[in-house]
Write an enzyme that holds these catalytic residues in place. Sequence first.
Site, PDB file in Angstrom:
ATOM      1  N   CYS A 103       0.840  -1.197   0.000  1.00 18.48           N
ATOM      2  CA  CYS A 103       0.000   0.000   0.000  1.00 18.48           C
ATOM      3  C   CYS A 103       0.873   1.244   0.000  1.00 18.48           C
ATOM      4  CB  CYS A 103      -0.912  -0.005   1.232  1.00 18.48           C
ATOM      5  SG  CYS A 103      -1.993   1.441   1.330  1.00 18.48           S
ATOM      6  N   ASN A 104       0.791   2.025  -1.071  1.00 17.56           N
ATOM      7  CA  ASN A 104       1.571   3.256  -1.145  1.00 17.56           C
ATOM      8  C   ASN A 104       1.120   4.284  -0.126  1.00 17.56           C
ATOM      9  OD1 ASN A 104       3.237   2.439  -3.300  1.00 17.56           O
ATOM     10  ND2 ASN A 104       1.651   2.944  -4.791  1.00 17.56           N
TER      11      ASN A 104
END
Length: 316
Positions: free
Chosen positions: A124-125
């Site tokens: 997850c950025n």
Amino acid sequence: MKRGFSFSVTVVVSAIVFIYFCTVFVFIDRWFGLMTSPGIMNAVAFTGVAFMCVLNYAYAILADPGRVPSSFMPDIEDPEVPIHEIKRKGGDLRFCQKCSCFKPPRAHHCRVCKRCILRMDHHCNWINNCVGHANYKVFFVFVVYAVIACIYSLILLVGSLTNDSQNDKQHGADTFRVAYVISGLLLVPLSVALSVLLGWHIYLILQNKTTIEYHEGVRAMWLAEKGGTVYKHPYDLGAYENLTTVISINVVHSLPYSVLINFYCYSSYFHLLPSELFKVLGPSIFCWICPFSRHIGNGLRFRTAYDRVSTSSTSK
């Protein structure tokens, strides 16, 4: 990759700070007044939700998602492990060439983190980290609090805007129009997107799948149908087990005695809830809201549907 602040995390933190101050000092203040009883109650409630949201977000960023021990070696002769995950091509045990180690069940190599992650769901950025075995719970709880906070703030925005529109006829133009517009542009898409994300992960939890396993399962189902067979996710224990089995054997053995006592005291209520939810959130309803996961085990061994098959055949 180092965990911590990145551009994406800075954007999220900025949005949280902006929405919090607009909600408390604009929406609540202009609707109820901060010094009134309703204003204080709403300010305290929203601050509590925002605090838990930030706490779980910070923990999801900083927590290690799950590191594969360098000493891990799959034991193919272990009678308690009826199946082993193998490569699609060749049928060998899963081995990571980049990390030079065997992969435990449900572990995958993350190209961004440049290492294997236990029970990897996705990278997850927005948290600048992988979502894996050790931090999946806090990621899920963060999304829950984020959805509550966005919807709560959106309700306060609409109520404040309605109240202001009535007062504008007597007091002139609204000087807070920019705050309302920006907040609305943030809250509406965030509420929708986070609600969809929450629903998606509730579905995954009830199916005992990760995001990666879901996509792998789609391909496996297609190949199974093509070959005239039926594919079943090996970690899905079935509807009955998901709804009646409260917690797995490995999870129970990792719990301290005091938690087990608490668990058995409330077992008459907990048996009504899906077991996969307990594997993520914990056996006690009081630990669901906390960003800590002492119940999850080591992430190297997971119950499968074949465990019951092997157990029943052994008993015979």
